[in-house]
Design an enzyme around this catalytic site. Structure first.
Site, PDB file in Angstrom:
ATOM      1  N   VAL A  76       0.869  -1.192   0.000  1.00 27.41           N
ATOM      2  CA  VAL A  76       0.000   0.000   0.000  1.00 27.41           C
ATOM      3  C   VAL A  76       0.898   1.231   0.000  1.00 27.41           C
ATOM      4  CG1 VAL A  76      -1.853  -1.224   1.207  1.00 27.41           C
ATOM      5  CG2 VAL A  76      -0.169   0.064   2.537  1.00 27.41           C
ATOM      6  N   ASN A 104       7.462   1.515  -0.855  1.00 31.46           N
ATOM      7  CA  ASN A 104       8.643   2.395  -0.839  1.00 31.46           C
ATOM      8  C   ASN A 104       8.674   3.207   0.441  1.00 31.46           C
ATOM      9  OD1 ASN A 104       9.959   1.808  -3.199  1.00 31.46           O
ATOM     10  ND2 ASN A 104       8.798   3.294  -4.410  1.00 31.46           N
ATOM     11  N   SER A 130      11.908  -3.389  -6.496  1.00 33.27           N
ATOM     12  CA  SER A 130      12.037  -2.548  -7.693  1.00 33.27           C
ATOM     13  C   SER A 130      11.798  -3.358  -8.962  1.00 33.27           C
ATOM     14  CB  SER A 130      13.430  -1.926  -7.771  1.00 33.27           C
ATOM     15  OG  SER A 130      13.545  -1.224  -8.992  1.00 33.27           O
ATOM     16  N   LYS A 184      16.890   0.715  -1.131  1.00 34.01           N
ATOM     17  CA  LYS A 184      15.897   0.959  -2.190  1.00 34.01           C
ATOM     18  C   LYS A 184      15.771   2.454  -2.472  1.00 34.01           C
ATOM     19  CE  LYS A 184      12.781   0.501  -5.253  1.00 34.01           C
ATOM     20  NZ  LYS A 184      11.455   0.976  -5.182  1.00 34.01           N
ATOM     21  N   HIS A 187      18.645   3.406  -4.511  1.00 36.01           N
ATOM     22  CA  HIS A 187      18.366   2.877  -5.862  1.00 36.01           C
ATOM     23  C   HIS A 187      17.506   3.885  -6.634  1.00 36.01           C
ATOM     24  CE1 HIS A 187      15.462   1.083  -8.627  1.00 36.01           C
ATOM     25  NE2 HIS A 187      16.384   0.189  -8.937  1.00 36.01           N
ATOM     26  N   ASN A 188      16.468   4.364  -5.984  1.00 32.52           N
ATOM     27  CA  ASN A 188      15.575   5.295  -6.678  1.00 32.52           C
ATOM     28  C   ASN A 188      16.259   6.626  -6.966  1.00 32.52           C
ATOM     29  OD1 ASN A 188      13.764   3.225  -6.209  1.00 32.52           O
ATOM     30  ND2 ASN A 188      12.083   4.592  -5.718  1.00 32.52           N
ATOM     31  N   GLU A 191      18.201   6.068  -9.888  1.00 30.21           N
ATOM     32  CA  GLU A 191      17.237   5.984 -11.013  1.00 30.21           C
ATOM     33  C   GLU A 191      16.883   7.399 -11.505  1.00 30.21           C
ATOM     34  OE1 GLU A 191      13.781   3.389 -10.193  1.00 30.21           O
ATOM     35  OE2 GLU A 191      12.547   5.070 -10.856  1.00 30.21           O
ATOM     36  N   HIS A 451      36.400  31.097  13.662  1.00 34.07           N
ATOM     37  CA  HIS A 451      36.277  29.630  13.689  1.00 34.07           C
ATOM     38  C   HIS A 451      37.638  28.929  13.672  1.00 34.07           C
ATOM     39  CE1 HIS A 451      31.972  29.733  13.453  1.00 34.07           C
ATOM     40  NE2 HIS A 451      32.010  30.534  12.399  1.00 34.07           N
TER      41      HIS A 451
HETATM   42  P1  NDP Z   1      -1.414   1.766  -6.351  1.00 32.83           P
HETATM   43  O1  NDP Z   1      -1.873   3.156  -6.170  1.00 32.83           O
HETATM   44  O2  NDP Z   1      -1.498   1.146  -7.685  1.00 32.83           O
HETATM   45  O3  NDP Z   1      -2.192   0.823  -5.319  1.00 32.83           O
HETATM   46  C1  NDP Z   1      -2.295   1.161  -3.988  1.00 32.83           C
HETATM   47  C2  NDP Z   1      -2.958   0.031  -3.252  1.00 32.83           C
HETATM   48  O4  NDP Z   1      -2.980   0.358  -1.873  1.00 32.83           O
HETATM   49  C3  NDP Z   1      -4.398  -0.220  -3.678  1.00 32.83           C
HETATM   50  O5  NDP Z   1      -4.645  -1.590  -3.557  1.00 32.83           O
HETATM   51  C4  NDP Z   1      -5.196   0.581  -2.655  1.00 32.83           C
HETATM   52  O6  NDP Z   1      -6.468   0.025  -2.396  1.00 32.83           O
HETATM   53  C5  NDP Z   1      -4.354   0.390  -1.425  1.00 32.83           C
HETATM   54  N1  NDP Z   1      -4.491   1.500  -0.497  1.00 32.83           N
HETATM   55  C6  NDP Z   1      -4.329   2.811  -0.752  1.00 32.83           C
HETATM   56  N2  NDP Z   1      -4.497   3.518   0.373  1.00 32.83           N
HETATM   57  C7  NDP Z   1      -4.792   2.630   1.348  1.00 32.83           C
HETATM   58  C8  NDP Z   1      -5.070   2.758   2.712  1.00 32.83           C
HETATM   59  N3  NDP Z   1      -5.076   3.955   3.307  1.00 32.83           N
HETATM   60  N4  NDP Z   1      -5.333   1.628   3.407  1.00 32.83           N
HETATM   61  C9  NDP Z   1      -5.321   0.428   2.797  1.00 32.83           C
HETATM   62  N5  NDP Z   1      -5.065   0.234   1.504  1.00 32.83           N
HETATM   63  C10 NDP Z   1      -4.792   1.339   0.786  1.00 32.83           C
HETATM   64  O7  NDP Z   1       0.097   1.749  -5.793  1.00 32.83           O
HETATM   65  P2  NDP Z   1       1.351   0.893  -6.270  1.00 32.83           P
HETATM   66  O8  NDP Z   1       0.953  -0.539  -6.360  1.00 32.83           O
HETATM   67  O9  NDP Z   1       1.994   1.552  -7.428  1.00 32.83           O
HETATM   68  O10 NDP Z   1       2.346   1.127  -5.034  1.00 32.83           O
HETATM   69  C11 NDP Z   1       2.241   0.428  -3.815  1.00 32.83           C
HETATM   70  C12 NDP Z   1       3.556   0.614  -3.093  1.00 32.83           C
HETATM   71  O11 NDP Z   1       4.596   0.093  -3.907  1.00 32.83           O
HETATM   72  C13 NDP Z   1       3.916   2.072  -2.820  1.00 32.83           C
HETATM   73  O12 NDP Z   1       4.629   2.173  -1.617  1.00 32.83           O
HETATM   74  C14 NDP Z   1       4.825   2.408  -3.985  1.00 32.83           C
HETATM   75  O13 NDP Z   1       5.683   3.479  -3.717  1.00 32.83           O
HETATM   76  C15 NDP Z   1       5.577   1.096  -4.122  1.00 32.83           C
HETATM   77  N6  NDP Z   1       6.215   0.857  -5.411  1.00 32.83           N
HETATM   78  C16 NDP Z   1       5.570   1.181  -6.583  1.00 32.83           C
HETATM   79  C17 NDP Z   1       6.192   0.939  -7.795  1.00 32.83           C
HETATM   80  C18 NDP Z   1       5.525   1.240  -9.092  1.00 32.83           C
HETATM   81  O14 NDP Z   1       6.213   1.173 -10.127  1.00 32.83           O
HETATM   82  N7  NDP Z   1       4.240   1.543  -9.122  1.00 32.83           N
HETATM   83  C19 NDP Z   1       7.547   0.347  -7.849  1.00 32.83           C
HETATM   84  C20 NDP Z   1       8.086  -0.016  -6.563  1.00 32.83           C
HETATM   85  C21 NDP Z   1       7.439   0.250  -5.399  1.00 32.83           C
HETATM   86  P3  NDP Z   1      -7.820   0.547  -3.126  1.00 32.83           P
HETATM   87  O15 NDP Z   1      -8.029  -0.369  -4.303  1.00 32.83           O
HETATM   88  O16 NDP Z   1      -8.848   0.402  -2.088  1.00 32.83           O
HETATM   89  O17 NDP Z   1      -7.575   1.971  -3.528  1.00 32.83           O
END
Ligand code: NDP
Length: 471
Positions: A76, A104, A130, A184, A187-188, A191, A451
């Protein structure tokens, strides 16, 4: 009910793909998502993998559907959502159950959560993942942080789903608590810098050399067969080759030049400042994204001062100069990134395995590149040495820094901004200046603040005769 081996919360871009990857590798997985329809849609589209996936409608059901001791991955958004999920799960879990934050996270949050775990909360691992959507689905690079015994429990799953470099899984425990999320984050940061340097050279070709996107694509494609071979050069070749169906123009020409960010580059720069670690290429890349976001101000600047970019004189730069300059910039950027990791390792007592970090980045992650294998070897020879002094990279720099200087100088004369490449060059020149200008800084500091300074002929805490002259 048959119980699953692992649970996952958050079926967004990354979580959904990770869950499919886990199921594909033969592990039964239970999933839960805040919005139930997303869970239903996910399972409905899981095809052959659906029998290994248990969709749950509540956290209690998710917990019930897992074998004990339980392991639950959170995917999340970083920050409060992670704390909220931990708080909601904790009363439902038993001793020995474990939460794994795979988002992240800021490593300082991961340190805090690891401390809470040590005080009696659920076991906690912070893992950086990643590779974007594609990596999550078919093999990401995974940087772990936490206790070795907790890592060992989940390691078979993580190694099965991770990218493989010549058969070796790109999933490694980096150290305790926030160590994985710190790696990580850097890494970013790298990136950001890699992307920025590519964008800068793209700008020189587009604005300084009037090259169409298709020709730029061809050059990137060629570079991807040499020392610059990397995922980011590969996708840069791919995106510059695509034509927009609506306008029939190269799609890069119709994309607004305002870059987004989620903050990991900024965190890298902030931590580098805390650690007094010079990472100017990464800092410049973060600055460039921030400046790109100020589109209205930039337009005002162009109207007031005239457009900066001018065409380069004919023959001022050859494609091979650009490639060599990129090689130099890349070495300088990575040398800074690894030096930052080394500084953090010392400061936080993590003993971060620098060669292993380079190895984990060889496949699966966004910065994967041929050069990382050479970096892994150079770091294994002498982990504490700055990469610019490793013979392999020192030789490369000796050959390529002149092209970087030529590029930066020509670009500066023609108003083509190269913040990342230029700051890499400035750092390189500082690193080869035995007698710098900091003597002037010391004199100024002593003049206004008493200083003190060291003298070249020995002794510390000297003062200049400023007071006698009325200073
Ligand atoms: P998305 O926005 O695609 O998905 C977020 C997910 O988290 C959804 O399932 C959402 O549920 C859920 N969510 C959001 N807010 C809450 C909350 N308050 N409580 C519970 N569930 C919640 O995000 P990503 O999959 O892109 O990213 C997820 C993590 O992975 C982040 O930390 C991101 O930084 C990291 N990340 C992302 C990358 C990328 O390329 N996208 C690469 C590497 C890491 P709902 O369906 O209900 O909205």
């Amino acid at each position: 009910m048959t119980q699953s081996e692992i649970g996952l919360i958050g079926l967004g871009t990354m979580g959904a793909m990770l869950a499919l990857n886990i199921a594909e590798k033969g592990f039964a997985i239970a999933v839960w998502n805040r919005t139930t329809e997303v869970t239903q849609r996910f399972v409905a589209n899981a095809g052959d993998l659906a029998p290994r996936i248990t969709a749950t409608q509540s956290l209690a059901e998710l917990v019930r559907s897992l074998k004990a001791p339980r392991a639950i991955i959170l995917m999340v958004p970083a920050g409060q959502p992670v704390d909220d999920q931990i708080a909601a799960l904790t009363p439902l879990l038993d001793e020995g159950d474990m939460i794994i934050d795979a988002g992240n996270a800021n490593f300082r949050d991961t340190n805090r959560r690891a401390q809470d775990a040590a005080k009696g909360g659920p076991q906690f691992l912070g893992i950086g993942v990643s590779g974007g959507e594609e990596g999550a689905r078919h093999g990401p690079s995974i940087m772990g942080g936490g206790r070795a015994q907790d890592w060992a429990r989940i390691e078979p799953v993580l190694q099965a789903i991770a990218a493989k470099y010549e058969g070796t899984p790109c999933a490694t425990l980096m150290g305790e608590a926030g160590a994985g999320h710190f790696v990580k984050t850097v890494h970013n940061g790298i990136e950001y810098a890699d992307m920025q340097m590519i964008a800068e050279v793209y700008g020189v070709m587009r604005d300084g050399m009037s090259m169409p996107a298709a020709a730029i694509s061809g050059l990137f494609d060629g570079w991807n067969k040499g020392p610059l071979q990397s995922y980011l050069i590969e996708i840069s070749a791919a995106v510059t080759a695509v034509v927009d169906q609506k306008t029939n123009r190269p799609i890069v020409d119709v994309i607004l030049d305002r870059a987004g960010q989620k903050g990991t580059g900024r965190w890298t720069a902030i931590e580098a400042q805390h650690l007094s670690a010079p990472i100017p290429v990464i800092e410049a890349a973060v600055m460039a994204r921030n400046t790109s976001a100020r589109l209205e101000e930039r337009l005002k600047g162009e109207a007031r001062f005239g457009a900066a970019p001018q065409t380069l004189p004919e023959g001022a730069l050859m494609p091979q100069d650009l490639e060599a300059a990129m090689i130099a910039g890349k070495i300088l950027c990575y040398a800074q990134g690894f030096a930052l990791i080394s500084a953090a390792s010392d400061e936080f007592g993590w003993a971060l395995p620098l060669p292993e970090i380079a190895k984990v980045w060889r496949e699966g992650c966004i910065i994967r590149s041929a050069m990382l294998n050479d970096m892994a070897q150079a770091l294994a020879e002498e982990p504490g040495r700055n990469l610019i002094f490793a013979p392999f990279f020192a030789d490369h720099l000796e050959k390529s820094h002149k092209a970087l200087r030529k590029l930066v100088a020509q670009a500066a004369l023609c108003g083509l901004p190269l913040p990342a490449l230029a700051s890499g060059l400035a750092w390189f020149d500082m690193m080869r200046t035995g007698r710098s200008t900091a003597n002037m800084i010391q004199a100024q500091r002593d003049f206004f603040g008493a200083h003190g300074f060291e003298r070249i002929d020995g002794g510390a805490d000297h003062h200049g005769p400023w007071a006698l002259q009325g200073g």
